[in-house]
Design a protein around this motif. Structure first.
Motif: not given
Length: 746
Positions: A426-430, A521-530
């Protein structure tokens, strides 16, 4: 652009930039190319088409009510779907997905079938990813013919050529991703394949890293190369040497990126269907072969509210928007017209969607939180975990209403307590390049590309543009003035500017203010919940070292990112500036563009050289010790020769002012032969252009004793949009023009 009469209830808060992008790229045009649709009509067209899917699941559904909800969702800029949906919904093309991955089989038929399928997808507006890891390596035997294989890179060039000939919806060329596993025997050739910047320019390339390889790097040991057909070892390489070559190439050119295949497949929600081997062009959407995905993004700036004197997130409103957006994207799967039958079957079997965000940097500005702070990391995790949880809840709710996705029994959800899911992801950071311009917010999860910049409009008028959040704060606090804003535009940052309060400078940071470790660090923070992956660029200054790139790659692996893209300022031939261009004086490039005004005073030199047509006088004016313009006159010759000589000088001047390197000019004119060659000191002069090349070569490519030296290259080129001439930013794995919406994702 033509003026369109807006219907009653028109969207009166669309910015000038937004309207420009919509008219250039999204609104319907008639046969003559004239825009024949307003923004309101476009959003109504999309909402109406997507709402029709409701009838498939409920014959009594109130289609008009759902259409109105979708229309409000988009026109309030709370959510926007990916570009193909805005362009094609309710129109004859009807293809609504942005991301595709195609298999490339190890046979001539399989390879050219993939080329054909890619062309079909590009024509419909989609981008394609490929793994070339199944292809046998260069020089291996081909049993059916007795010949030898040419290898993956040679076939990539065929795909690139096909892409060159096809424009997406008649507006732009498609984008591709090429992935090769790090254990493929041709990996070193792949890593270096974009050294020639004139080839593979429609491809992003990524090395498919494995846990075993990264372990070998840490031990500085050798690792096995695997034959793609037998999966058995066929050679060895030193892992650290390969890693260092990969880092060196990324530092020098920005390519290749890396993806972590084992990490990606640990989160493959349908392992029973197959293994993920590639991603879409910008890396945020790992997909199975013959799979596509529909994406959309929520604009976080619409959910910042004032509460007890503080700016906070309105989670109630955000939850409502998440649930409606998931429904919109699920409907999109049913309403899309897929270009290939096998893709339709795979998409409808897994029903993957990718809901992400945009406006994150602007949201932080409003909340007075620095992007490069622990607080920003915390709020990133808080928001993305909320989006993840609620999008899963929305998918479960749809599953109760419409049923689970058909391949549910082959998914990881079968054994989980969470019994039902409508969508495998359901989730992607595009990337949200043009979408964020339409919505009037910052791109994706990237930091702001600039607080202020200067746009050149008609008749070379200068228009100062300032980030609206920053401008409001500056006016409220009383430090706003145009001279200050122009200074910020010139330098590209507010940091170090004593006219701005220190606490404001701390909050209002831009991409190049942020340290590499804070980017990752910011990318990893978002990846943990994507569910899928994250599209983000780690921007590095021009003077960054290769060790900085290694640190980023090591951290990306350690922090369990699914891939990473770095970009060192000035490392691409058409690199993009994020500032006005005036601040480039220090690099000596202020006037290296056609159309830039000439300084009133320039110093230079004049040299006399003998030619077969008489003595030639070559005058070169310089700026910062670099050639800026050239004048050539020929003595005692006919008017025709004089005219041609003057023309050569003017064209060389134009090339120099457009940023063409002097070494390239020399290469073009050196050795041109005329009617009368002549000997003079230094050798044979064949013609007037050959004589000019000798003057330039002597001045710029030789030392005092005549030894050749390496030609200079500009450390930082002013990079302008090829469509509108404005500065472009490099973010989310793409080049994006924030003025007209031009994007290039390869």
């Amino acid at each position: 652009m033509p003026i369109i009469k807006e219907p009653k209830g028109s969207i009166n808060f669309i910015t000038k930039n937004s309207r420009t992008v919509l008219e250039r790229r999204y609104l319907k045009k008639d046969k003559s190319g004239k825009v024949c649709e307003s923004p309101e009509q476009m959003f109504r067209r999309v909402a109406s088409h997507i709402a029709l899917a409701e009838k498939k699941y409920d014959k009594k559904a109130d289609i008009k009510k759902m259409e109105d909800r979708f229309y409000s969702l988009m026109t309030e800029f709370r959510f926007l779907p990916n570009s193909p949906t805005l362009m094609n919904a309710g129109r004859s093309l009807g293809q609504l997905a942005a991301c595709f991955v195609l298999p490339v089989e190890d046979s001539i038929n399989g390879i050219f079938e993939a080329v054909k399928n890619a062309a079909t997808i590009h024509k419909s507006g989609g981008g394609t990813g490929f793994s070339f890891s199944r292809l046998r390596p260069k020089n291996s035997r081909v049993g059916s013919t007795g010949g030898v294989a040419s290898g993956p890179v040679s076939f990539m060039k065929i795909f690139n050529t096909a892409t060159e000939q096809i424009k997406q919806g008649g507006t732009r060329r498609g984008a591709n991703m090429a992935v090769l596993r790090v254990d493929h025997p041709d990996i070193m050739g792949f890593i270096k394949c974009k050294n020639n910047k004139r080839e593979l320019n429609n491809f992003n390339i990524s090395v498919g890293m494995t846990d075993r390889f990264m372990e070998a790097v840490s031990k500085e040991s050798e690792y096995d190369l695997l034959d793609p057909r037998t999966k058995k070892p066929s050679g060895k390489l030193n892992a650290l040497a390969v890693y260092e070559e990969l880092i060196s190439q990324a530092w020098a050119t920005g390519d290749p990126g890396i993806i972590f295949l084992d990490e990606i497949n640990r989160y493959n929600t349908t392992p029973g269907i197959g293994e993920i081997e590639s991603t879409n062009p910008c890396g945020e959407q790992p997909l199975l072969p013959m799979e596509a995905c529909n994406l959309g993004s929520i604009n976080l700036t619409k959910f910042v509210i004032s509460e007890k004197g503080r700016q906070v997130i309105d989670y109630k409103k955000l939850k409502e928007t998440i649930h409606l957006s998931v429904r919109f994207l699920d409907n999109t799967i049913d309403m899309s017209r897929y270009p290939i039958k096998e893709i339709e079957q795979m998409v409808k079997g897994n029903r993957k969607i990718g809901l992400g965000i945009m406006g994150f940097a602007d949201m932080l500005f409003r909340m007075s939180i620095p992007y490069d702070s622990d607080e920003a990391i915390d709020i990133a995790e808080l928001i993305m975990s909320f989006l993840q949880k609620e999008s899963h809840a929305a998918s479960c709710s749809l599953a109760e209403e419409r049923g689970v996705f058909p391949n549910f029994e082959q998914s990881v959800f079968k054994t989980k307590k969470q019994a039902h899911m409508r969508n495998a992801t359901t989730t992607t950071i595009a990337p949200t390049g043009t979408l964020s311009i339409i919505a009037g917010c910052s791109s994706g999860i990237e930091p702001a590309f600039a607080l202020s910049f200067v746009r050149t409009v008609m008749d070379n008028d200068k228009l100062l543009e300032v980030n609206p959040v920053f401008e409001k704060v500056a006016r409220t606090m009383g430090f706003y003035n145009e001279i200050l804003m122009e200074e910020i535009a010139e330098k590209g940052t507010a940091r170090g500017n004593s006219q701005i309060p220190i606490d404001i400078r701390k909050v209002y940071v831009t991409a190049h203010d942020i340290k590499p470790e804070d980017h990752i660090r910011m990318q990893a923070a978002f990846q943990r919940h994507t569910d899928n992956a994250v599209s983000k660029t780690v921007n590095l200054p021009h003077d960054a070292k290769k060790e900085d790139v290694k640190f980023i790659y090591d951290e990306a692996f350690r922090l369990k990112c699914k891939g990473v893209t770095i970009y060192r300022d000035g490392s691409k031939e058409n690199q993009v500036l994020s500032i006005s261009g005036k601040g480039d004086k220090e690099n000596g490039n202020e006037f290296l563009h056609a159309g830039k005004e000439r300084p009133k005073i320039l110093e230079g030199f004049t040299e006399k050289i003998k030619t077969g047509m008489g003595y030639l006088y070559v005058t070169v004016s310089e700026f910062n010790n670099k050639p800026f313009e050239l004048f050539a006159t020929i003595g005692k010759s006919g008017k025709s020769t004089q005219a041609k000589t003057e023309a050569i000088g003017r064209l060389i001047s134009l090339a120099l002012r457009s940023g063409v390197e002097v070494v390239e000019i020399i290469d073009q004119i050196k050795g041109i032969r005329g009617e009368h060659a002549v000997f003079q000191e230094g050798g044979l002069v064949y013609s007037i252009p050959d004589a000019i090349s000798k003057v330039l070569e002597k001045r710029y490519l030789s030392t005092g004793n005549g030894e050749k030296v390496k030609p200079f290259k500009n450390q930082l080129k002013s990079n302008l949009c090829p469509e509108c001439g404005q500065a472009i930013a490099f973010e989310e794995g793409c080049m994006t023009c924030h003025s007209c919406g031009y994007t290039k994702c390869s």
